[in-house]
Structures are given as C-alpha cells and as structure tokens.
Design an enzyme around this catalytic site. Structure first.
Site, PDB file in Angstrom:
ATOM      1  N   GLY A  34       0.834  -1.194   0.000  1.00 47.00           N
ATOM      2  CA  GLY A  34       0.000   0.000   0.000  1.00 47.00           C
ATOM      3  C   GLY A  34       0.865   1.238   0.000  1.00 47.00           C
ATOM      4  N   PHE A  36       2.149   2.944   2.329  1.00 51.94           N
ATOM      5  CA  PHE A  36       3.198   3.092   3.332  1.00 51.94           C
ATOM      6  C   PHE A  36       4.235   1.973   3.270  1.00 51.94           C
ATOM      7  CE2 PHE A  36      -0.487   5.323   5.060  1.00 51.94           C
ATOM      8  CZ  PHE A  36       0.070   6.568   5.256  1.00 51.94           C
ATOM      9  N   VAL A  39       3.971  -5.693   2.891  1.00 50.51           N
ATOM     10  CA  VAL A  39       3.910  -6.642   3.999  1.00 50.51           C
ATOM     11  C   VAL A  39       4.185  -8.042   3.475  1.00 50.51           C
ATOM     12  CG1 VAL A  39       2.500  -7.594   5.856  1.00 50.51           C
ATOM     13  CG2 VAL A  39       2.227  -5.198   5.200  1.00 50.51           C
ATOM     14  N   LYS A  54       6.526  -5.998   7.914  1.00 51.60           N
ATOM     15  CA  LYS A  54       6.168  -4.810   7.138  1.00 51.60           C
ATOM     16  C   LYS A  54       7.418  -4.013   6.804  1.00 51.60           C
ATOM     17  CE  LYS A  54       3.089  -0.788   7.098  1.00 51.60           C
ATOM     18  NZ  LYS A  54       1.996  -0.080   7.801  1.00 51.60           N
ATOM     19  N   ASP A 158      -7.210   5.883  10.053  1.00 49.58           N
ATOM     20  CA  ASP A 158      -7.464   5.234   8.761  1.00 49.58           C
ATOM     21  C   ASP A 158      -8.266   3.947   8.969  1.00 49.58           C
ATOM     22  OD1 ASP A 158      -7.424   5.007   6.008  1.00 49.58           O
ATOM     23  OD2 ASP A 158      -5.434   4.076   5.922  1.00 49.58           O
TER      24      ASP A 158
END
Length: 305
Positions: A34, A36, A39, A54, A158
């Site tokens: 995503g 950020f 994973v 991550k 979020d």
C-alpha cells in the site's frame, strides 16, 4: 521477496541492538502493499510463530518521532505500536513483536499474524453484504479496540475494511496498519493521510477535524460497508451531503446508528461509549453470548495469508 531488499553488507539494527533480522526470522512471500510499504509473510525461528513483516522505505514515512534511548528518529507507526505494547496491548489491535532499522533505506516491523486470516475488504468481497449479527460482532470489536487506542493516547486515522483483519476460525478481528496514526490530542488536526472516502465532511470542506468525530465518521462508513457490501460515498459532494442511501434491507436500528455516526456536524455524532450503548448494539449481545454466530463457521472463507 523481502530478501532482495536486504543487502548483506547493511547493518540491520533491531530494538534490542544489532541483532540481524535473518538470525531471528525467516522471510516469505508478499502478502500485500500500500501507500506506506509492503507486507510479507514470515516465521520466527525460535518457535515457528507465524508473523507479518512490514517494510517501510524511508521516503514513505509520513511522520517521524523520537523514542526514549534512540538517537535517530523513527516512524510514528513504530512509536505508537511500541507505546501500545508497553501497556499490554489489546486483543483487537495488532501487536508489534520487533522492529529493525536498515541504515539509509528504511524500517522493518515484525507483527503478529493469525495463521488463518483475511482482511475485511476481501471477506466482504467474497461473501457480499454481511448479516447484521455478524456485522455487529465485528463492529463491536472494532469500537472496543478504538476505545483502547484512545484511552492510551493513540488515534488510528485510517479505519476502513482493508485495515481490519478477520481470524476466520474465531471471528475475532484486529485493527492493523498504523501508518496514518498519530498521538491523540483534544485540539484539531490539520493534516490527514488516511483514505479520502472514509474522511468526514469537515476535512473535505475545511481541512480540519478532531480525533473522536473523525473516528466515529469512519466507523459509520465501515458499518454501512459491512451491511450493504460497499461504502456509502465515493465523491466529495456525497460526503458533504452526508446522507447515505441504503442499497439493501437494513434494520431501522442499524440504519439509525449508521446515520448518527454519519451526522454532518461533528458535535452531533456519538461518542464511542454512546455507540456501544445504542439499541442496535445492545440487541445483539444475547445471540453472541449463545455462540449462534459460529453455527455456519465452516462456510467462512479459510484463506491463509
């Protein structure tokens, strides 16, 4: 593969010193990616525990902060997860087991991972709109998790179906991905790195919001998503109008809770405690206690991430 991101000559420094990641964990396949980072699956070598690893490149970090005893700043996500771990954590919030710094490149977070789990977005995509009693079970757990976060000085910012992981064996859920998280404060925030279609009217119109009304608005979007199979708003004008159109048959009690959470004025939205005492929430307790939600447990998707 994560190993391609790791260079043998690099120093990988964990929270307990210069212990190499590869000496403690085995890295596996990509689970997802995503805004950020990415994973990966993983396994702790000492006991075989399944974990998620991550990867956060330095240029993806939105906020930095200092940790006690650390000279260099770390991503806010690490600080928030460590802060929660230090107070014992919560069953509805992902637990960070370890973290590592790759000098000049980024960070690795080692997180718990149920062996059979699926994010709520995929869960809904496979099953369609959820029965209200199942939606209630998930929703109550998320609200309780947010109460824990707020009580310990953290706001997630979020909340959405992609950031809720379902253990398909037990129907327990966990809030994950604190990449947009921040320290809780009473005053307004003027920055937002969450998901726009889950953001409230005050952010769209004024670029300002407070933590609890933001969280409650996102919960309203999430609950609508669970019982209708999709989110209520796609465009800014729909968010500002704040009038969801129910596309499936939903009980009046559930509709009233969703509409309360999606009140246009932040001050008119419920608190997390008021959500938990809403008639729709109260009405499902007896069924849950009797375990009736697990009757069709065998029909749940058994997807191992």
């Amino acid at each position: 593969m994560l190993e391609k991101w790791l260079r043998p000559e690099e120093v990988v420094r964990g929270k307990h010193g210069k212990e190499l990641l590869c000496n403690q964990y085995r890295c596996g396949s990509l689970l997802g990616s995503g805004g950020f980072g990415s994973v990966f699956s993983g396994q702790r070598l000492s006991d075989g525990l399944q974990v998620a690893i991550k990867q956060i490149p330095t240029d993806r970090v939105q906020q930095w902060t200092k940790l006690p005893g650390e000279v260099s700043p770390v991503p806010m996500e690490i600080a928030l997860l460590q802060q929660l771990a230090e107070v014992g954590g919560h069953g509805g919030v992902v637990h960070m087991l370890d973290w590592f710094l790759l000098e000049g490149r980024g960070f690795l977070l080692v997180l718990e991972r149920p062996p059979l789990c699926q994010d709520l977005f995929d869960f809904i995509t496979e099953r369609g709109a959820l029965p209200e009693r199942l939606a209630l079970r998930f929703f109550r757990q998320v609200v309780e998790a947010l109460r824990f976060l707020h009580a310990h000085g953290v706001v997630h910012r979020d909340i959405k179906d992609e950031n809720i992981v379902v253990d398909t064996r037990t129907l327990e859920v966990k809030v994950v991905d604190f990449g947009s998280g921040a320290r809780l404060k009473e005053t307004a925030y003027s920055e937002f790195a969450g998901t726009r279609v889950y953001s409230p009217p005050e952010w769209i119109e004024c670029q300002s919001y407070k933590a609890v009304p933001l969280s409650v608005w996102s919960l309203g979007v999430l609950l609508f998503d669970m019982v209708c199979g999709d989110i209520p708003f796609e465009h800014d004008q729909e968010i500002i109008k704040a009038t969801p159109t129910f596309t499936r048959r939903v009980s009046k009690e559930c509709q009233s809770l969703i509409c309360w959470c999606l009140s246009y004025r932040p001050e008119e939205r419920p608190t997390l405690e008021e959500i938990l005492s809403h008639p729709w929430m109260e009405g499902g307790k007896e069924e849950e206690e009797e375990g009736s939600l697990l009757e069709d447990h065998s029909s749940l998707p058994n997807q191992s991430l």
